[in-house]
Design a protein around this motif. Sequence first.
Motif, PDB file in Angstrom:
ATOM      1  N   LEU A 175       1.271  -2.068 -10.072  1.00 34.96           N
ATOM      2  CA  LEU A 175       1.255  -2.110  -8.605  1.00 34.96           C
ATOM      3  C   LEU A 175      -0.172  -2.186  -8.078  1.00 34.96           C
ATOM      4  O   LEU A 175      -0.464  -2.947  -7.144  1.00 34.96           O
ATOM      5  N   ALA A 176      -1.078  -1.426  -8.675  1.00 36.05           N
ATOM      6  CA  ALA A 176      -2.481  -1.465  -8.261  1.00 36.05           C
ATOM      7  C   ALA A 176      -3.109  -2.824  -8.579  1.00 36.05           C
ATOM      8  O   ALA A 176      -3.935  -3.330  -7.806  1.00 36.05           O
ATOM      9  N   LEU A 177      -2.713  -3.436  -9.696  1.00 30.93           N
ATOM     10  CA  LEU A 177      -3.205  -4.774 -10.039  1.00 30.93           C
ATOM     11  C   LEU A 177      -2.715  -5.804  -9.023  1.00 30.93           C
ATOM     12  O   LEU A 177      -3.481  -6.669  -8.581  1.00 30.93           O
ATOM     13  N   ILE A 178      -1.454  -5.719  -8.657  1.00 30.44           N
ATOM     14  CA  ILE A 178      -0.910  -6.632  -7.642  1.00 30.44           C
ATOM     15  C   ILE A 178      -1.679  -6.471  -6.336  1.00 30.44           C
ATOM     16  O   ILE A 178      -2.033  -7.446  -5.674  1.00 30.44           O
ATOM     17  N   THR A 189       0.834  -1.201   0.000  1.00 31.22           N
ATOM     18  CA  THR A 189       0.000   0.000   0.000  1.00 31.22           C
ATOM     19  C   THR A 189       0.869   1.251   0.000  1.00 31.22           C
ATOM     20  O   THR A 189       0.606   2.210  -0.739  1.00 31.22           O
ATOM     21  N   LEU A 190       1.910   1.245   0.807  1.00 39.41           N
ATOM     22  CA  LEU A 190       2.815   2.390   0.878  1.00 39.41           C
ATOM     23  C   LEU A 190       3.552   2.600  -0.447  1.00 39.41           C
ATOM     24  O   LEU A 190       3.630   3.722  -0.959  1.00 39.41           O
ATOM     25  N   VAL A 191       4.067   1.532  -1.021  1.00 32.18           N
ATOM     26  CA  VAL A 191       4.803   1.639  -2.289  1.00 32.18           C
ATOM     27  C   VAL A 191       3.888   2.128  -3.407  1.00 32.18           C
ATOM     28  O   VAL A 191       4.278   2.997  -4.206  1.00 32.18           O
ATOM     29  N   THR A 192       2.683   1.622  -3.457  1.00 33.39           N
ATOM     30  CA  THR A 192       1.737   2.051  -4.489  1.00 33.39           C
ATOM     31  C   THR A 192       1.377   3.524  -4.313  1.00 33.39           C
ATOM     32  O   THR A 192       1.331   4.279  -5.292  1.00 33.39           O
ATOM     33  N   GLY A 193       1.149   3.947  -3.080  1.00 27.74           N
ATOM     34  CA  GLY A 193       0.821   5.347  -2.827  1.00 27.74           C
ATOM     35  C   GLY A 193       1.960   6.287  -3.164  1.00 27.74           C
ATOM     36  O   GLY A 193       1.756   7.343  -3.779  1.00 27.74           O
ATOM     37  N   VAL A 194       3.177   5.898  -2.802  1.00 21.45           N
ATOM     38  CA  VAL A 194       4.344   6.739  -3.111  1.00 21.45           C
ATOM     39  C   VAL A 194       4.578   6.793  -4.621  1.00 21.45           C
ATOM     40  O   VAL A 194       4.858   7.862  -5.181  1.00 21.45           O
ATOM     41  N   ALA A 195       4.438   5.655  -5.286  1.00 19.58           N
ATOM     42  CA  ALA A 195       4.601   5.636  -6.745  1.00 19.58           C
ATOM     43  C   ALA A 195       3.545   6.511  -7.419  1.00 19.58           C
ATOM     44  O   ALA A 195       3.839   7.218  -8.390  1.00 19.58           O
ATOM     45  N   ALA A 196       2.331   6.499  -6.895  1.00 19.38           N
ATOM     46  CA  ALA A 196       1.270   7.339  -7.456  1.00 19.38           C
ATOM     47  C   ALA A 196       1.592   8.819  -7.262  1.00 19.38           C
ATOM     48  O   ALA A 196       1.377   9.634  -8.169  1.00 19.38           O
ATOM     49  N   LEU A 255      -5.259   8.188  -6.766  1.00 18.44           N
ATOM     50  CA  LEU A 255      -4.803   6.858  -6.347  1.00 18.44           C
ATOM     51  C   LEU A 255      -4.131   6.916  -4.984  1.00 18.44           C
ATOM     52  O   LEU A 255      -4.353   6.047  -4.140  1.00 18.44           O
ATOM     53  N   ALA A 256      -3.322   7.923  -4.736  1.00 18.74           N
ATOM     54  CA  ALA A 256      -2.671   8.040  -3.430  1.00 18.74           C
ATOM     55  C   ALA A 256      -3.706   8.186  -2.315  1.00 18.74           C
ATOM     56  O   ALA A 256      -3.573   7.570  -1.244  1.00 18.74           O
ATOM     57  N   VAL A 257      -4.751   8.960  -2.555  1.00 19.96           N
ATOM     58  CA  VAL A 257      -5.812   9.123  -1.553  1.00 19.96           C
ATOM     59  C   VAL A 257      -6.557   7.806  -1.357  1.00 19.96           C
ATOM     60  O   VAL A 257      -6.882   7.419  -0.224  1.00 19.96           O
ATOM     61  N   LEU A 258      -6.811   7.092  -2.443  1.00 22.84           N
ATOM     62  CA  LEU A 258      -7.474   5.793  -2.328  1.00 22.84           C
ATOM     63  C   LEU A 258      -6.626   4.791  -1.549  1.00 22.84           C
ATOM     64  O   LEU A 258      -7.165   3.950  -0.814  1.00 22.84           O
ATOM     65  N   GLU A 259      -5.321   4.880  -1.685  1.00 25.93           N
ATOM     66  CA  GLU A 259      -4.435   3.993  -0.927  1.00 25.93           C
ATOM     67  C   GLU A 259      -4.548   4.254   0.571  1.00 25.93           C
ATOM     68  O   GLU A 259      -4.587   3.321   1.378  1.00 25.93           O
ATOM     69  N   VAL A 260      -4.610   5.516   0.950  1.00 21.74           N
ATOM     70  CA  VAL A 260      -4.784   5.853   2.368  1.00 21.74           C
ATOM     71  C   VAL A 260      -6.114   5.307   2.873  1.00 21.74           C
ATOM     72  O   VAL A 260      -6.202   4.731   3.966  1.00 21.74           O
ATOM     73  N   ARG A 261      -7.130   5.463   2.060  1.00 20.74           N
ATOM     74  CA  ARG A 261      -8.456   4.970   2.453  1.00 20.74           C
ATOM     75  C   ARG A 261      -8.484   3.445   2.534  1.00 20.74           C
ATOM     76  O   ARG A 261      -9.103   2.884   3.441  1.00 20.74           O
ATOM     77  N   LEU A 262      -7.826   2.760   1.610  1.00 20.45           N
ATOM     78  CA  LEU A 262      -7.754   1.296   1.681  1.00 20.45           C
ATOM     79  C   LEU A 262      -7.074   0.843   2.970  1.00 20.45           C
ATOM     80  O   LEU A 262      -7.500  -0.131   3.599  1.00 20.45           O
ATOM     81  N   TYR A 263      -6.031   1.534   3.344  1.00 20.46           N
ATOM     82  CA  TYR A 263      -5.329   1.214   4.588  1.00 20.46           C
ATOM     83  C   TYR A 263      -6.279   1.363   5.779  1.00 20.46           C
ATOM     84  O   TYR A 263      -6.307   0.517   6.670  1.00 20.46           O
TER      85      TYR A 263
END
Length: 119
Positions: free
Chosen positions: A44-47, A6-13, A106-114
């Motif tokens: 990364l989002a697919l993974i 989640t962190l890697v995907t958010g940072v990459a986004a 996507l970065a905001v969605l990653e925070v929400r997924l967490y």
Amino acid sequence: MLDVLTLVTGVAALLLAAWCGWAAYRDQPTKDWHFIGMAVVSVLALIQLVVGIVQLARGEEPGQGTTIFVAYLLGAFACVPAAGFMSLAERTRWGSVTAAAGGVVLAVLEVRLYDIWGG
């Protein structure tokens, strides 16, 4: 869910958003390199989507409900490719702005997924 993924995907986004935002600042449309970056972030989002579904299949439960978790997973997977296709339609600096906005979303969605998973 995997916190590191989640962190890697958010940072990459966010890096993608900054890169496309810089192109927009310089009055440039999205280029092939930007689309390669979007592909990396999309993989990364697919993974993350696959890992999330596997964890649900194992019987693990997100803290705020399975339905909302799956909806956010699907949205996270779709937002960067959707922004990429929209930036293809707008071959001006606004295409770069659209791609940058997709990265921020996507970065905001990653925070929400967490948060949904119970982080």
